[in-house]
Design a protein around this motif. Structure first.
Motif, mmCIF file in Angstrom:
data_model
loop_
_atom_site.group_PDB
_atom_site.id
_atom_site.type_symbol
_atom_site.label_atom_id
_atom_site.label_comp_id
_atom_site.label_asym_id
_atom_site.label_seq_id
_atom_site.Cartn_x
_atom_site.Cartn_y
_atom_site.Cartn_z
ATOM 1 N N ARG A 21 114.779 72.855 47.530
ATOM 2 C CA ARG A 21 115.411 72.529 46.026
ATOM 3 C C ARG A 21 116.947 72.908 46.009
ATOM 4 N NH1 ARG A 21 113.853 76.913 41.441
ATOM 5 N NH2 ARG A 21 115.164 76.089 39.737
ATOM 6 N N GLY A 22 117.684 72.280 45.245
ATOM 7 C CA GLY A 22 119.011 72.274 45.117
ATOM 8 C C GLY A 22 119.209 73.478 43.988
ATOM 9 N N TYR A 23 120.395 74.457 44.113
ATOM 10 C CA TYR A 23 120.639 75.324 43.240
ATOM 11 C C TYR A 23 122.154 75.784 43.390
ATOM 12 C CZ TYR A 23 120.141 78.730 47.384
ATOM 13 O OH TYR A 23 120.624 79.354 48.298
ATOM 14 N N ASP A 24 122.735 76.110 42.583
ATOM 15 C CA ASP A 24 123.835 76.399 42.333
ATOM 16 C C ASP A 24 124.298 77.709 41.239
ATOM 17 O OD1 ASP A 24 126.737 76.971 41.697
ATOM 18 O OD2 ASP A 24 127.239 74.940 42.077
ATOM 19 N N TRP A 25 124.221 78.922 41.398
ATOM 20 C CA TRP A 25 124.553 80.044 40.691
ATOM 21 C C TRP A 25 125.931 80.540 40.244
ATOM 22 C CZ3 TRP A 25 119.664 82.414 43.870
ATOM 23 C CH2 TRP A 25 118.462 81.429 43.531
ATOM 24 N N THR A 26 126.568 79.626 40.666
ATOM 25 C CA THR A 26 128.168 80.258 40.578
ATOM 26 C C THR A 26 128.373 80.831 39.332
ATOM 27 O OG1 THR A 26 128.765 78.466 41.919
ATOM 28 C CG2 THR A 26 130.625 79.482 40.547
ATOM 29 N N GLU A 27 128.095 80.166 38.172
ATOM 30 C CA GLU A 27 128.391 80.760 36.937
ATOM 31 C C GLU A 27 127.629 82.067 36.521
ATOM 32 O OE1 GLU A 27 131.265 80.170 35.344
ATOM 33 O OE2 GLU A 27 131.437 78.795 36.771
ATOM 34 N N ASP A 28 126.352 82.225 36.795
ATOM 35 C CA ASP A 28 125.488 83.195 36.685
ATOM 36 C C ASP A 28 126.089 84.375 37.480
ATOM 37 O OD1 ASP A 28 123.660 82.055 35.211
ATOM 38 O OD2 ASP A 28 122.308 81.233 36.860
ATOM 39 N N VAL A 29 126.334 84.306 38.822
ATOM 40 C CA VAL A 29 127.125 85.446 39.674
ATOM 41 C C VAL A 29 128.355 85.678 38.992
ATOM 42 C CG1 VAL A 29 127.862 86.012 41.887
ATOM 43 C CG2 VAL A 29 125.858 84.599 41.538
ATOM 44 N N ARG A 30 129.279 84.857 38.509
ATOM 45 C CA ARG A 30 130.434 85.397 37.792
ATOM 46 C C ARG A 30 130.402 86.099 36.679
ATOM 47 N NH1 ARG A 30 134.951 81.983 38.913
ATOM 48 N NH2 ARG A 30 133.603 80.232 38.812
ATOM 49 N N ALA A 31 129.210 86.028 36.036
ATOM 50 C CA ALA A 31 129.076 86.869 35.000
ATOM 51 C C ALA A 31 128.111 87.916 35.032
ATOM 52 C CB ALA A 31 128.206 85.784 33.899
ATOM 53 N N LEU A 32 127.662 88.051 36.367
ATOM 54 C CA LEU A 32 127.041 89.325 36.716
ATOM 55 C C LEU A 32 127.636 90.615 36.635
ATOM 56 C CD1 LEU A 32 123.946 90.006 37.746
ATOM 57 C CD2 LEU A 32 124.746 89.863 39.894
ATOM 58 N N ARG A 33 127.102 91.701 35.979
ATOM 59 C CA ARG A 33 127.585 92.974 35.850
ATOM 60 C C ARG A 33 126.985 93.891 36.488
ATOM 61 N NH1 ARG A 33 130.943 90.148 35.188
ATOM 62 N NH2 ARG A 33 132.285 89.471 33.253
ATOM 63 N N VAL A 34 125.932 93.519 37.311
ATOM 64 C CA VAL A 34 125.079 94.686 38.013
ATOM 65 C C VAL A 34 125.990 94.863 39.385
ATOM 66 C CG1 VAL A 34 123.204 95.237 39.477
ATOM 67 C CG2 VAL A 34 123.109 93.989 37.199
#
Length: 265
Positions: free
Chosen positions: A183-196
């Motif tokens: 399965r393809g995935y791209d979490w670029t924006e999720d990681v950019r917004a991560l504050r943990v």
């Protein structure tokens, strides 16, 4: 020192997730195995990290002692399960350490449930599917139950068969894992917004090129500037590349426990 171990099952979104705990006190640390793995794979690491804190190794849906349910595998669902387990065990906010498949699940837990995760350690995980080397992606594309006869003679299968509630379910585990890996995935924006705050750990001969490691770190605010003579510009997140290790033995690196303990402290 011998520490008492407790174990049980926690209800997590319809999955009865197996967990095993050692140590006590501190912020709880949840350990998540890789593909086809078990809690047992992380026993040595758990023991080394359990001084002054509770460490809980878990088994994901369909892995080891955790029976499968009628649901496809997805990193997002695994992330929800981990957050549900943290709530079910009454851990409040926990730290998460995931390896490979477990790193993807732990990253999704931190993205989807930042209130449940205090700090994250991601060991050999990619935030985008094309972050893996092409030959790794090619190998992932061939994971399915058609390889069962070959796989049944491997140590991972022997470990699974020794504890699984339904030994005959292994071919299904292979098919579901193969579908997830394809399965393809791209979490670029999720990681950019991560504050943990996150510690990224890789091997220097990993299945992921250094360019992706650097890109991952940059999304977390790392490697973008000099920290200054007093370290004031140092990011909260960290990057470690362990020498002489591969994707398959990075968790056994002797440097890892101390590095993780220092970050979580």
């Amino acid at each position: 020192m011998q520490r008492e171990t407790t174990e049980g099952y926690a209800a997590a979104n319809g999955v009865q997730m197996y967990w095993r705990s050692v140590g006590e006190g501190g912020t709880p640390l949840v350990l998540v195995h890789g593909g086809f793995g078990l809690a047992d794979n992380l026993d040595d690491l758990a023991g080394q990290l359990a001084g002054g804190r509770r460490v809980i190794a878990v088994e994901l849906q369909g892995h080891g002692r955790t029976a499968d349910v009628d649901r496809p595998f997805s990193s997002e669902a695994f992330g929800d399960d981990l957050a549900a387990l943290i709530g079910e065990l009454g851990l409040g906010q926990a730290d998460l350490l995931g390896y490979s498949l477990g790193a993807q699940a732990s990253l999704r837990a931190a993205i989807q449930h930042p209130d449940r995760v205090r700090r994250l350690v991601s060991v050999s995980g990619a935030f985008r599917r094309d972050g893996w080397f092409p030959e790794v992606l090619e190998a992932k594309a061939h994971v399915n139950s058609g390889l069962f006869e070959q796989f049944r003679h491997s140590p991972p299968y022997a470990a699974y068969a020794a504890v699984a509630p339904d030994v005959d379910a292994f071919p299904v585990l292979m098919d579901k894992t193969g579908a997830l890996l394809a399965r393809g995935y791209d979490w670029t924006e999720d990681v950019r917004a991560l504050r943990v705050p996150t510690l990224l750990v890789f091997a220097d001969a990993d299945g992921i090129p250094p360019s992706h490691m650097a890109e991952f770190f940059a999304l977390l605010g790392g490697g973008l500037r000099d920290a200054g003579w007093d370290g004031a510009q140092r990011p909260e997140s960290r990057l470690a590349v362990l020498p002489g290790r591969t994707h398959y033995d990075v968790v056994q690196a002797p440097e890892l426990p101390g590095m993780v303990a220092d970050f979580l402290a």
